[in-house]
Design an enzyme around this catalytic site. Structure first.
Site, short mmCIF file in Angstrom:
data_model
loop_
_atom_site.label_atom_id
_atom_site.label_comp_id
_atom_site.label_asym_id
_atom_site.label_seq_id
_atom_site.Cartn_x
_atom_site.Cartn_y
_atom_site.Cartn_z
N HIS A 32 95.93 -14.95 0.06
CA HIS A 32 94.93 -15.99 0.30
C HIS A 32 94.70 -16.19 1.81
CE1 HIS A 32 93.13 -20.07 -0.91
NE2 HIS A 32 93.08 -20.05 0.41
N GLU A 33 95.81 -16.37 2.55
CA GLU A 33 95.68 -16.64 3.98
C GLU A 33 95.28 -15.39 4.75
OE1 GLU A 33 95.51 -19.63 4.80
OE2 GLU A 33 96.34 -20.44 2.94
N HIS A 36 91.66 -15.03 4.60
CA HIS A 36 90.96 -15.88 5.57
C HIS A 36 90.94 -15.20 6.94
CE1 HIS A 36 89.98 -19.40 3.30
NE2 HIS A 36 91.22 -19.66 2.94
#
Ligand SMILES: [Zn+2]
Ligand SMILES: [Zn+2]
Length: 124
Positions: A32-33, A36
């Site tokens: 997820h990170e 980003h």
């Protein structure tokens, strides 16, 4: 969480959540990170929606279900404590959070002790 400070790109993971949910965190939070981060490198943060098509596309490439929010049960996870500043009055010691401390320092606010009525002054 992923954030950009000046020119530094940083991913910060919550060690408490990792300690409690290590496998899920590795499987979900890390991609997820990182997604980003990749969106930022490819498109620039602020130019696209945080969990928009670009981010979801990378999550799909990682073969991870692109969910925007974690579903961890945060019971027992400590919230980050605010920094506190010590103040004194006639009768005791008080603690002001950073925001209040700053307004006292700028002369924008004063706080009084509820017990003795004295204006609080910064200790040290
Ligand atoms: Zn996100
Ligand atoms: Zn007092």
């Amino acid at each position: 969480m992923y954030r950009v400070r000046n020119t530094q790109r940083v991913i910060r993971y919550n060690p408490w959540i990792f300690a409690k949910y290590f496998d899920d965190s590795m499987a979900v939070t890390v991609p997820h990170e990182v997604a980003h981060y990749l969106v930022d490198c490819l498109h620039g943060l602020g130019r696209v929606r945080p969990h928009g098509v670009q981010w979801r596309g990378i999550m799909n490439a990682f073969d991870v279900e692109p969910r925007a929010t974690g579903s961890f049960d945060l019971a027992g996870i400590p919230v980050r404590r605010q920094r506190r500043f010590t103040y004194r009055c006639e009768c005791s010691t008080h603690h002001l959070v950073t925001r209040r401390h700053n307004s006292v320092q700028r002369g924008e606010a004063r706080y009084r002790c509820r017990d003795c009525g004295e204006t609080l002054t910064a200790a040290s």
